[in-house]
Write a protein that holds these residues in place. Structure first.
Motif, PDB file in Angstrom:
ATOM      1  N   VAL B  96       0.943  -1.183   0.128  1.00 11.79           N
ATOM      2  CA  VAL B  96      -0.066  -0.132   0.082  1.00 11.79           C
ATOM      3  C   VAL B  96       0.722   1.231  -0.094  1.00 11.79           C
ATOM      4  O   VAL B  96       0.629   2.298  -0.791  1.00 11.79           O
ATOM      5  CB  VAL B  96      -0.994   0.020   1.417  1.00 11.79           C
ATOM      6  N   MET B  97       2.004   1.256   0.774  1.00 14.68           N
ATOM      7  CA  MET B  97       2.850   2.376   0.711  1.00 14.68           C
ATOM      8  C   MET B  97       3.564   2.781  -0.632  1.00 14.68           C
ATOM      9  O   MET B  97       3.567   3.709  -1.009  1.00 14.68           O
ATOM     10  CB  MET B  97       3.876   2.185   1.909  1.00 14.68           C
ATOM     11  N   VAL B  98       3.959   1.545  -1.256  1.00 17.08           N
ATOM     12  CA  VAL B  98       4.467   1.659  -2.597  1.00 17.08           C
ATOM     13  C   VAL B  98       3.339   2.429  -3.612  1.00 17.08           C
ATOM     14  O   VAL B  98       4.028   3.154  -4.320  1.00 17.08           O
ATOM     15  CB  VAL B  98       5.254   0.567  -3.121  1.00 17.08           C
ATOM     16  N   ILE B  99       2.456   1.932  -3.511  1.00 13.14           N
ATOM     17  CA  ILE B  99       1.352   2.254  -4.486  1.00 13.14           C
ATOM     18  C   ILE B  99       1.017   3.688  -3.888  1.00 13.14           C
ATOM     19  O   ILE B  99       0.784   4.625  -5.147  1.00 13.14           O
ATOM     20  CB  ILE B  99       0.011   1.381  -4.294  1.00 13.14           C
ATOM     21  N   SER B 100       0.706   4.190  -2.716  1.00 13.34           N
ATOM     22  CA  SER B 100       0.783   5.638  -2.660  1.00 13.34           C
ATOM     23  C   SER B 100       1.827   6.332  -2.799  1.00 13.34           C
ATOM     24  O   SER B 100       1.611   7.452  -3.321  1.00 13.34           O
ATOM     25  CB  SER B 100       0.278   5.807  -1.205  1.00 13.34           C
ATOM     26  N   TYR B 101       2.886   6.124  -2.939  1.00 10.66           N
ATOM     27  CA  TYR B 101       4.118   6.697  -3.380  1.00 10.66           C
ATOM     28  C   TYR B 101       3.932   7.038  -4.814  1.00 10.66           C
ATOM     29  O   TYR B 101       4.659   7.890  -5.307  1.00 10.66           O
ATOM     30  CB  TYR B 101       5.552   5.876  -2.932  1.00 10.66           C
ATOM     31  N   SER B 102       3.623   6.063  -5.564  1.00 11.01           N
ATOM     32  CA  SER B 102       3.724   6.028  -6.842  1.00 11.01           C
ATOM     33  C   SER B 102       2.816   7.355  -7.398  1.00 11.01           C
ATOM     34  O   SER B 102       2.995   7.598  -8.642  1.00 11.01           O
ATOM     35  CB  SER B 102       3.394   4.696  -7.607  1.00 11.01           C
ATOM     36  N   PHE B 103       2.074   7.809  -6.402  1.00 14.67           N
ATOM     37  CA  PHE B 103       1.105   9.061  -7.045  1.00 14.67           C
ATOM     38  C   PHE B 103       1.630  10.181  -6.518  1.00 14.67           C
ATOM     39  O   PHE B 103       1.194  11.350  -6.526  1.00 14.67           O
ATOM     40  CB  PHE B 103      -0.334   8.762  -6.531  1.00 14.67           C
ATOM     41  N   LYS B 104       3.070  10.218  -5.987  1.00 14.95           N
ATOM     42  CA  LYS B 104       3.580  11.455  -5.157  1.00 14.95           C
ATOM     43  C   LYS B 104       4.796  11.817  -5.905  1.00 14.95           C
ATOM     44  O   LYS B 104       5.277  10.971  -6.506  1.00 14.95           O
ATOM     45  CB  LYS B 104       3.911  11.315  -3.769  1.00 14.95           C
ATOM     46  N   ASP B 105       5.130  13.204  -5.900  1.00 14.89           N
ATOM     47  CA  ASP B 105       6.273  13.640  -6.317  1.00 14.89           C
ATOM     48  C   ASP B 105       7.226  13.801  -5.226  1.00 14.89           C
ATOM     49  O   ASP B 105       7.090  14.282  -4.203  1.00 14.89           O
ATOM     50  CB  ASP B 105       6.081  15.025  -7.106  1.00 14.89           C
TER      51      ASP B 105
END
Lengths: 432, 357
Positions: B96-105
């Motif tokens: 879940v963390m990686v997926i949320s990171y993928s939408f952040k700059d």
């Protein structure tokens, strides 16, 4: 049927087991969460120090230095977290991300900019001011935006290693001191045949420091710079002359083959086994080479400069740098440890053990037991200026990789030197 | 909890089963009241089939108290808790963390990353290096899987041959399995040395007049991908070989006898008996191998580092470089999510194929 009923019933004594297990797991997790906070309760401070140094020093040598510190500073204990260089880097990157860096961290100049931008390492200028520390005794400090984030503890210079036997065999009597002499010597050694080559050029991209040690070192040796006002300035005649020289050497088949994916250790191994005549390498490898090839005759010299250059020669170096974690609860104690490592005698002792040069200007390494080549190199070091322009740059490993890739394209004929330099300049400029 | 009396009960089972005595002294379990279940049923409790055949199943209690029913329902979860906690902490949270990171700059590097929507995905998907990595990975995994399958099958059939004596067979089994016993670091170092331009491989090939001059196997953009592919095939085929060998030994001989009676030659026997019998094993091994090979990182990193000129860049090395060299954790996460989706696709086929069996 009986078996089924038996199983159903047998659950009963086991139910407690299930619940006990659950409770135990939850309890254990809770214990993990609360454990870290209780460390300082007894008034004792425990510092963690992550580094790769202890692994590269004689067995137990660094533990002894640390034990002396603990004896002088009752109430502070230092726990060494030792891993090889590459693993240390990965640990620190993830530690910086999660703000769980050890209190004191071993640093490479190449990481400083990124860690300081992340707010992972503490501003040492502030800590020095708080501790009333006299900065003038430090040979160098790595700064970002005018503040110090890393202090080089031990410096390792990268001179030119020359296999004197091969050189003589090729009919060259003097160790080359200009680029023309170097190219000539490399070609003559390669002409010996039997898989012998003049030079080695590790351009592997997994650890791209060849860009720094084996490529840009030639620029710095002639007083050149790849930066202007702290910004990239690669597309210059000075840099081009270096790339041209390298291209000339590979075209003349004077470079050990396999250079596109060669790693630093391959280069050292080829020199040790007498397959290459010259290389630019860390002084720290002298002992390794002597151990593996006691009969190899070699010398160290300053990196050849452009013909007619008379200024001070830049000599590439790498450091064991030290920094303090921004998230550390014991920054004052951590800096005490840094001060101890930088103190005149300890720093001299550490440099002697590591075969490096001290980060404290007052420290003098003890050459009495070491190879005379170290003293020669110390002269080269003092005559020149330490130069490593990648230190302190943002994403410096990525910059090196870009240069390596462009150089690979040049050497495989996929692009011209001019285009490669232009691409490098554009790519670097986008990072700054 | 009742004390157990392994020898006191009427059961004469010699086994170690927890045969529980009538135990009139047993106190009711306060946490789990046994309800109206007659104590006589407990006397028949045994986990073995040696108990007397005339016993009856215990009559199911007509109605259990609510608390008991809930407690019973929760029991399985009690057992599962350690696994669930571990899965949650080690799988769900990081994913879940990686997926949320993928939408952040600039995640991780900046303290306060901003949401950028699918910008990272767009950047990754339009990056020519990513497409090169995708192409290389496809060649690498399909090539590895195909060669593993063929080599594994050939070697397994050779080892299964009745023409070999037991001793010869054991010796060859050990020899063929050797590559699998080396860790990948050893494999990488070994092959780096052998494939060195001045190494053994070039020497042998030159002596046999198969090549002219030294070939930079791992350092030439033309050969590097094939060289790492070869190393991966070499290090991975024994696992296929063992599994297929086990499968071959499980094929009933009467099938071969029947085929022989029908007049089938070796070729027909192979295609119409051996292959159909091995099919489930071959399919699962193939899909598993695709998944495993797509995650191969260490071998590439230690031999070529993805070079020269990105010719051996894989998805794994690409993600690593984005994260630990460029510090672009947002881009790295986006690439990792894409890899995850592709791997899940493969996993989906694997699971479906398993269910069909």
């Amino acid at each position: 049927m009986s078996a089924v009923s038996g199983v159903r019933k047998a659950v009963r004594p086991g139910r407690l087991f299930g619940i006990v297990t659950t409770a135990a797991v939850i309890g254990a997790l809770a214990a993990c969460g609360s454990g870290s906070g209780s460390a300082a309760s007894g008034g004792d401070v425990k510092l963690e120090f992550a580094q790769w140094w202890a692994a590269e020093l004689p067995d137990g040598a660094f533990d002894k230095i640390v034990a002396d510190f603990e004896a002088q500073n009752p109430g502070i204990t230092v726990e060494l977290v030792t891993a090889p260089y590459a693993s240390t880097k990965q640990q620190l990157v993830s530690g910086a991300a999660s703000r769980t860096l050890p209190d004191v961290v071993g640093l490479d100049g190449a990481w400083v900019n990124d860690f300081s931008q992340q707010g992972a390492i503490a501003n040492l200028s502030d800590l020095m001011k708080d501790a009333g520390y006299d900065e003038s005794q430090l040979a160098s400090q790595i700064q970002v935006d005018g503040s110090t984030y890393m202090i080089p503890v031990v410096n390792f210079v990268y001179p030119l290693f020359v296999n004197t036997d091969l050189l003589k065999e090729a009919g060259v009597n003097e160790v080359p001191s200009t680029r023309t002499e170097f190219v000539e010597a490399a070609k003559k050694i390669s002409a010996l045949g039997d898989n012998k080559k003049g030079w080695a050029l590790p351009l592997d991209t997994s650890a791209p420091n060849g860009a720094q040690n084996d490529v840009m070192s030639w620029l710095w040796a002639s007083g050149g710079s790849m930066l202007a006002d702290g910004k990239p300035n690669v597309n210059t005649p000075e840099v081009k002359s270096v790339i041209d020289m390298i291209k000339g050497l590979t075209d003349a088949d004077a470079v050990a083959p396999g250079y596109l994916t060669m790693k630093e250790q391959d280069k050292v191994e080829k020199f040790t086994t007498g397959q290459i005549g010259m290389m630019v390498d860390s002084l720290a490898h002298i002992n390794l080479i002597k151990e593996n090839a006691p009969d190899l005759n070699f010398e160290v010299a300053a990196i050849p400069a452009t013909d007619g250059y008379t200024g001070k020669r830049g000599i590439p170096y790498a450091s064991w740098g030290i920094g303090v974690a921004d998230s550390s609860e014991h920054q004052a104690e951590a800096f005490k440890f840094v001060e101890y490592l930088m103190s005149k005698d300890v720093n001299a002792q550490l440099s002697t053990l590591a075969n490096g040069f001290p980060g404290n200007t007052a420290s003098k390494p003890d050459f009495s037991d070491s190879d005379p080549k170290f003293e020669e190199a110390f002269t080269i070091y003092q005559d020149g200026t330490p130069a490593n322009e990648f230190t302190g740059l943002p994403k410096s490993e990525d910059l090196m990789r870009t240069l390596n890739e462009q150089l690979q394209a040049v050497l495989t004929g996929k692009t011209s030197v001019d285009d490669a330099l232009k691409n490098t300049q554009d790519n670097w400029a986008s990072v700054f | 909890m009742e004390p157990a009396h392994p020898t006191a009960g009427p059961s004469v089972s010699p086994s170690l089963s927890p045969s529980v005595s009538p135990a009139p002294q047993s106190a009711p379990d306060p946490a789990f009241p046994a309800g109206p279940a007659p104590t006589s049923s407990i006397s028949t409790l045994t986990l073995t089939r040696t108990a007397s055949p005339q016993e009856n199943p215990p009559p199911r209690p007509a109605r259990m108290p609510w608390a008991t029913r809930v407690a019973r329902r929760l029991v399985p979860f009690g057992y599962l808790t350690p696994t669930i906690v571990l899965l949650f902490v080690l799988m769900v949270v990081p994913i879940v963390m990686v997926i949320s990171y993928s939408f952040k700059d600039n995640v991780i590097v900046e303290r306060n990353p901003v949401l950028v929507g699918f910008a990272n995905y767009t950047q990754i998907l339009t990056d020519p290096n990513f497409r090169t990595a995708l192409k290389n990975t496809a060649i690498f995994i399909v090539g590895s899987m195909g060669a593993h399958l063929v080599l594994g099958l050939v070697f397994a059939m050779m080892l299964n041959s009745p023409l070999l004596g037991p001793l010869t067979r054991s010796v060859f089994r050990v020899l063929y399995i050797l590559p699998w016993l080396f860790t990948i670091a050893v494999v990488a170092v070994l092959w780096r040395l052998m494939l060195d331009p001045a190494g053994v491989v070039n020497y042998v090939l030159e002596a046999a007049h198969l090549i002219d001059g030294q070939v930079d196997w791992l350092a030439s953009p033309a050969t590097a991908l094939w060289a790492v592919l070869f190393i991966n095939i070499w290090s991975g085929y024994p696992f296929f070989m063992i599994s297929i060998l086990a499968g071959l030994q499980g094929i009933p001989t009467d099938l071969y006898e029947a085929a022989a009676v029908d007049g089938a030659g070796p070729w027909h026997t192979f295609w119409n008996v051996t292959i159909p019998q091995l099919r489930p094993i071959l399919l699962s091994m193939a899909v598993l191998d695709l998944i495993w090979t797509s995650q191969q990182f260490a071998l590439i990193w230690m031999t070529t580092g993805g070079g020269p000129l990105n010719s051996t860049e894989m998805l794994s090395t690409y993600v690593y470089k984005q994260a630990f060299s460029s510090y672009e954790f947002g881009l790295a996460s986006a690439a990792a999510v894409i890899v995850l989706l592709l791997t899940m696709l493969l996993a989906f086929f694997y699971v479906r194929q398993q269910r069909e069996r």
